[in-house]
Design an enzyme around this catalytic site. Structure first.
Site, mmCIF file in Angstrom:
data_model
loop_
_atom_site.group_PDB
_atom_site.id
_atom_site.type_symbol
_atom_site.label_atom_id
_atom_site.label_comp_id
_atom_site.label_asym_id
_atom_site.label_seq_id
_atom_site.Cartn_x
_atom_site.Cartn_y
_atom_site.Cartn_z
ATOM 1 N N GLY A 224 0.829 -1.208 0.000
ATOM 2 C CA GLY A 224 0.000 0.000 0.000
ATOM 3 C C GLY A 224 0.862 1.256 0.000
ATOM 4 O O GLY A 224 1.930 1.291 0.619
ATOM 5 N N ARG B 231 -2.344 8.526 2.893
ATOM 6 C CA ARG B 231 -2.884 9.377 3.966
ATOM 7 C C ARG B 231 -1.851 9.742 5.030
ATOM 8 O O ARG B 231 -2.093 10.610 5.861
ATOM 9 C CB ARG B 231 -4.080 8.674 4.622
ATOM 10 C CG ARG B 231 -5.368 8.921 3.863
ATOM 11 C CD ARG B 231 -6.540 8.354 4.615
ATOM 12 N NE ARG B 231 -6.650 6.914 4.443
ATOM 13 C CZ ARG B 231 -7.274 6.104 5.293
ATOM 14 N NH1 ARG B 231 -7.807 6.593 6.398
ATOM 15 N NH2 ARG B 231 -7.349 4.818 5.059
ATOM 16 N N THR C 275 -6.167 -7.073 -2.426
ATOM 17 C CA THR C 275 -5.472 -7.899 -1.436
ATOM 18 C C THR C 275 -5.218 -9.331 -1.908
ATOM 19 O O THR C 275 -4.182 -9.915 -1.581
ATOM 20 C CB THR C 275 -6.235 -7.889 -0.101
ATOM 21 O OG1 THR C 275 -7.638 -8.052 -0.344
ATOM 22 C CG2 THR C 275 -6.033 -6.581 0.642
ATOM 23 N N TYR D 141 36.118 17.100 20.394
ATOM 24 C CA TYR D 141 35.963 17.332 18.954
ATOM 25 C C TYR D 141 36.727 18.581 18.561
ATOM 26 O O TYR D 141 36.528 19.652 19.143
ATOM 27 C CB TYR D 141 34.466 17.486 18.660
ATOM 28 C CG TYR D 141 34.113 17.580 17.202
ATOM 29 C CD1 TYR D 141 34.590 16.639 16.285
ATOM 30 C CD2 TYR D 141 33.289 18.597 16.726
ATOM 31 C CE1 TYR D 141 34.255 16.708 14.947
ATOM 32 C CE2 TYR D 141 32.940 18.678 15.385
ATOM 33 C CZ TYR D 141 33.420 17.732 14.499
ATOM 34 O OH TYR D 141 33.081 17.808 13.177
ATOM 35 N N GLY E 7 1.347 -5.388 7.026
ATOM 36 C CA GLY E 7 2.532 -4.671 7.475
ATOM 37 C C GLY E 7 2.217 -3.416 8.264
ATOM 38 O O GLY E 7 3.068 -2.888 8.980
ATOM 39 N N TYR F 98 29.725 17.721 30.550
ATOM 40 C CA TYR F 98 29.628 16.992 29.284
ATOM 41 C C TYR F 98 30.837 16.086 29.165
ATOM 42 O O TYR F 98 31.990 16.539 29.159
ATOM 43 C CB TYR F 98 29.588 17.928 28.065
ATOM 44 C CG TYR F 98 29.748 17.134 26.793
ATOM 45 C CD1 TYR F 98 28.744 16.270 26.376
ATOM 46 C CD2 TYR F 98 30.932 17.172 26.051
ATOM 47 C CE1 TYR F 98 28.897 15.470 25.258
ATOM 48 C CE2 TYR F 98 31.098 16.374 24.925
ATOM 49 C CZ TYR F 98 30.072 15.529 24.532
ATOM 50 O OH TYR F 98 30.231 14.730 23.427
ATOM 51 N N GLU G 76 -17.579 -6.620 1.598
ATOM 52 C CA GLU G 76 -16.977 -5.305 1.837
ATOM 53 C C GLU G 76 -18.086 -4.268 2.007
ATOM 54 O O GLU G 76 -19.166 -4.390 1.426
ATOM 55 C CB GLU G 76 -16.076 -4.916 0.665
ATOM 56 C CG GLU G 76 -14.816 -5.764 0.536
ATOM 57 C CD GLU G 76 -13.961 -5.749 1.787
ATOM 58 O OE1 GLU G 76 -13.497 -4.669 2.180
ATOM 59 O OE2 GLU G 76 -13.770 -6.821 2.386
HETATM 60 C C1 UD1 Z 1 -9.301 -4.963 3.999
HETATM 61 C C2 UD1 Z 1 -10.343 -6.060 3.823
HETATM 62 C C3 UD1 Z 1 -11.497 -5.817 4.779
HETATM 63 C C4 UD1 Z 1 -10.987 -5.788 6.196
HETATM 64 C C5 UD1 Z 1 -9.897 -4.721 6.342
HETATM 65 C C6 UD1 Z 1 -9.239 -4.817 7.699
HETATM 66 C C7 UD1 Z 1 -10.223 -6.771 1.489
HETATM 67 C C8 UD1 Z 1 -10.862 -6.713 0.160
HETATM 68 N N1 UD1 Z 1 -10.798 -6.069 2.452
HETATM 69 O O1 UD1 Z 1 -9.931 -3.737 3.623
HETATM 70 O O2 UD1 Z 1 -12.452 -6.878 4.644
HETATM 71 O O3 UD1 Z 1 -12.053 -5.534 7.090
HETATM 72 O O4 UD1 Z 1 -8.866 -4.939 5.355
HETATM 73 O O5 UD1 Z 1 -8.311 -3.790 7.845
HETATM 74 O O6 UD1 Z 1 -9.233 -7.438 1.658
HETATM 75 N N2 UD1 Z 1 -2.547 -4.124 -0.077
HETATM 76 C C9 UD1 Z 1 -1.574 -4.491 -0.951
HETATM 77 N N3 UD1 Z 1 -1.839 -4.504 -2.293
HETATM 78 C C10 UD1 Z 1 -3.068 -4.190 -2.792
HETATM 79 C C11 UD1 Z 1 -4.070 -3.801 -1.883
HETATM 80 C C12 UD1 Z 1 -3.779 -3.771 -0.529
HETATM 81 O O7 UD1 Z 1 -0.453 -4.801 -0.543
HETATM 82 O O8 UD1 Z 1 -3.236 -4.252 -4.009
HETATM 83 C C13 UD1 Z 1 -2.259 -4.087 1.353
HETATM 84 C C14 UD1 Z 1 -2.299 -2.680 1.909
HETATM 85 O O9 UD1 Z 1 -0.992 -2.120 1.962
HETATM 86 C C15 UD1 Z 1 -2.839 -2.891 3.306
HETATM 87 C C16 UD1 Z 1 -3.659 -4.154 3.214
HETATM 88 O O10 UD1 Z 1 -3.247 -4.814 2.034
HETATM 89 O O11 UD1 Z 1 -1.805 -3.118 4.258
HETATM 90 C C17 UD1 Z 1 -5.154 -3.885 3.208
HETATM 91 O O12 UD1 Z 1 -5.526 -3.178 2.060
HETATM 92 P P1 UD1 Z 1 -6.646 -2.059 2.049
HETATM 93 O O13 UD1 Z 1 -6.875 -1.637 0.652
HETATM 94 O O14 UD1 Z 1 -6.343 -1.041 3.064
HETATM 95 O O15 UD1 Z 1 -7.921 -2.917 2.499
HETATM 96 P P2 UD1 Z 1 -9.142 -2.378 3.299
HETATM 97 O O16 UD1 Z 1 -10.001 -1.568 2.433
HETATM 98 O O17 UD1 Z 1 -8.664 -1.787 4.561
#
Ligand code: UD1
Ligand code: CA
Length: 453
Positions: free
Chosen positions: A16, A20, A82, A377, A108, A356, A162
């Site tokens: 990600g 933000r 994800t 120093y 992470g 110091y 979702e």
């Molecule tokens: C996700 C879950 C949601 C859950 C929530 C908990 C899905 C579709 N949804 O939503 O059900 O309640 O987490 O926090 O999984 N990431 C990647 N690559 C991507 C997309 C995301 O590495 O292509 C990583 C992001 O860095 C992040 C994590 O996966 O650490 C979650 O992704 P994010 O898009 O924030 O999912 P949420 O909308 O929070």
């Protein structure tokens, strides 16, 4: 830590962008309790004894790769969701999957997860005829924004929906997915490869695995934990929230181990702070990384410590700063407004006020007078000062490094030492004393006469 019978592989999602956070630093490298959040997650994963931990990063995240090393990374070419992110780790995990490993998916940006909760997820996979997939659920009074866990009439997990794809009735469900998943590895990857992106966000959702699994008679189960553990950091405010939770855990641990914290909420600890029994920590003390405080020591208020070992019964502060690979022996006393950098102080040595000392050794029972400075120093490089056992420096003395003050030697107050002082010597540098009696009044009178108008 029970990690089940099968080998374990861990996937940590960190691709990600973290927009933000409004930061030049990748989100997962922001520190909590003195180390990057990704390293907290890795430490928890390591405690489970997995065969491999793969972190999924976005292209260009070399700094994250460096932070997780020697663990490998896999690159997710585009942020397509994800499930797509998990798939990026498939090649790296080929040997583990072939060996029948379970796979654990972590985020992470979730530094608060505990080994206990992950063990419970893995244990749910250990029994007879276990569920194929185990999802970490959290009961929330306000589930807004999260994937809802939809149970069927027998209480089994039917699917995860979702927020954006949910009906009004589904949105009312207060059991959410915390984002962590454990499952049979080969199956998990097979299902992930079958996920489509026909949803409101047009992403490949990991949550689709519940439905796909059920259709293939691969059952899902839910393990629950408290919200704190799945708190995800997406903004600076959430970073501060995660910090507060971790600090509270660290303070509780220090107190459980036998330290007294007089105002615990004012003490800032690091992930690796080690505090012995019967240590007292006064209010407003900050521990940077690398501090160990031995039994019975007292850290007075408003002190700042980093990278230092503080010996038994030593006292530090108030208002002391100790850093840079320092080591204080037993019973050492470091008082107010003393700064120590890379200083080794022997047992019973004292620097009670306003000094110091940098790049120096101070022998046992030596006494450093108020205002003593090691001039370490020269503007280009640093040099060492060796102060032997039992030596003492008078108030306001300057020791120009490199130099050695021999055993038991004394430097007189106000002196500037630019050469070594042998053992047992008394060394002073002073302008000659000049007292002119009965001169002050006459002098003032003359000044008044000659004062420019
Ligand atoms: C996700 C879950 C949601 C859950 C929530 C908990 C899905 C579709 N949804 O939503 O059900 O309640 O987490 O926090 O999984 N990431 C990647 N690559 C991507 C997309 C995301 O590495 O292509 C990583 C992001 O860095 C992040 C994590 O996966 O650490 C979650 O992704 P994010 O898009 O924030 O999912 P949420 O909308 O929070
Ligand atoms: Ca998120």
């Amino acid at each position: 830590m029970t990690a089940g019978k099968r080998p374990l592989a861990v996937v940590v999602l960190a691709a990600g962008a973290g927009t933000r956070m409004k930061s030049a630093l990748p989100k997962v490298l922001h520190p909590v309790a003195g180390r990057p959040m990704i390293n907290h997650v890795l430490a928890v994963a390591e405690s489970l004894g997995p065969a491999k931990i793969v972190t999924v990063v976005a292209p260009g995240m070399e700094a994250v790769a460096a932070a997780v090393a020697p663990h490998p990374v896999a690159v997710q070419s585009q942020p397509l969701g994800t499930a797509h992110a998990v798939l990026a780790a498939r090649e790296a995990l080929a040997p583990e999957l072939a060996a029948g490993a379970d796979v654990l998916v972590l985020y992470g940006d979730g530094p608060l997860i505990t080994p206990e909760t992950l063990s419970r997820m893995l244990e749910a996979r250990a029994g007879e005829a276990p569920p194929a997939l185990v999802w970490l659920g959290v009961q929330l009074s306000d589930p807004t924004g999260y994937g809802r866990l939809i149970l069927d009439k027998d209480g089994a997990l039917a699917r995860i929906v979702e927020e954006r794809d949910a009906t009004e009735k589904e949105r009312a469900v207060d059991l959410i997915w915390g984002g962590l998943l454990a499952g049979e590895g080969k199956l998990l990857f097979k299902l992930a490869a079958a996920v489509d992106n026909k949803n409101a966000k047009g992403e490949y959702y990991l949550t689709s695995l519940v439905r796909l699994g059920n259709a293939a008679l691969a059952r899902s189960a839910v393990v629950e934990c408290g919200f704190e553990e799945v708190l995800g950091v997406n903004s600076r405010s959430e970073l501060a929230e995660a910090e507060a939770h971790l600090q509270q855990r660290l303070r509780r641990r220090a107190m459980a181990d036998g330290a007294s914290l007089i105002a615990p909420e004012t003490v800032t600890l690091s992930w690796d702070t080690v505090i012995g029994r019967d240590v007292t920590i006064e209010p407003y003390v900050i521990f940077g990384p690398g501090v160990e405080v031995e039994e019975g020591a007292v850290i007075h208020g408003f002190s700042h410590l980093a990278d230092v070992r503080i010996g038994r019964e030593a006292t530090v502060g108030p208002f002391a700063r100790v850093r840079g690979g320092a080591s204080l022996g037993e019973g050492v006393r470091v008082g107010n407004f003393v700064e120590l950098k890379a200083v080794q102080m022997g047992d019973g040595a004292k620097a009670a006020h306003l000094a110091y000392l940098g790049d120096a050794t101070v022998g046992a029972e030596a006494n450093i007078g108020a205002g003593t400075i090691t001039a370490n120093y020269n503007g280009v490089y640093k040099s060492r000062t060796e102060i032997a056992a039992g030596a003492s420096t008078g108030s306001n003395s300057v020791l120009i490094a490199p130099m050695t003050l021999g055993e038991g030697a004394i430097v007189g107050a106000g002196s500037v030492m630019s050469t070594d002082v042998p053992a047992d010597a008394i060394a002073t540098t002073r302008a000659p004393l000049d007292i002119r009696t009965d001169k002050a009044a006459r002098y003032r009178a003359r000044l008044k006469e000659t004062k420019p108008s």
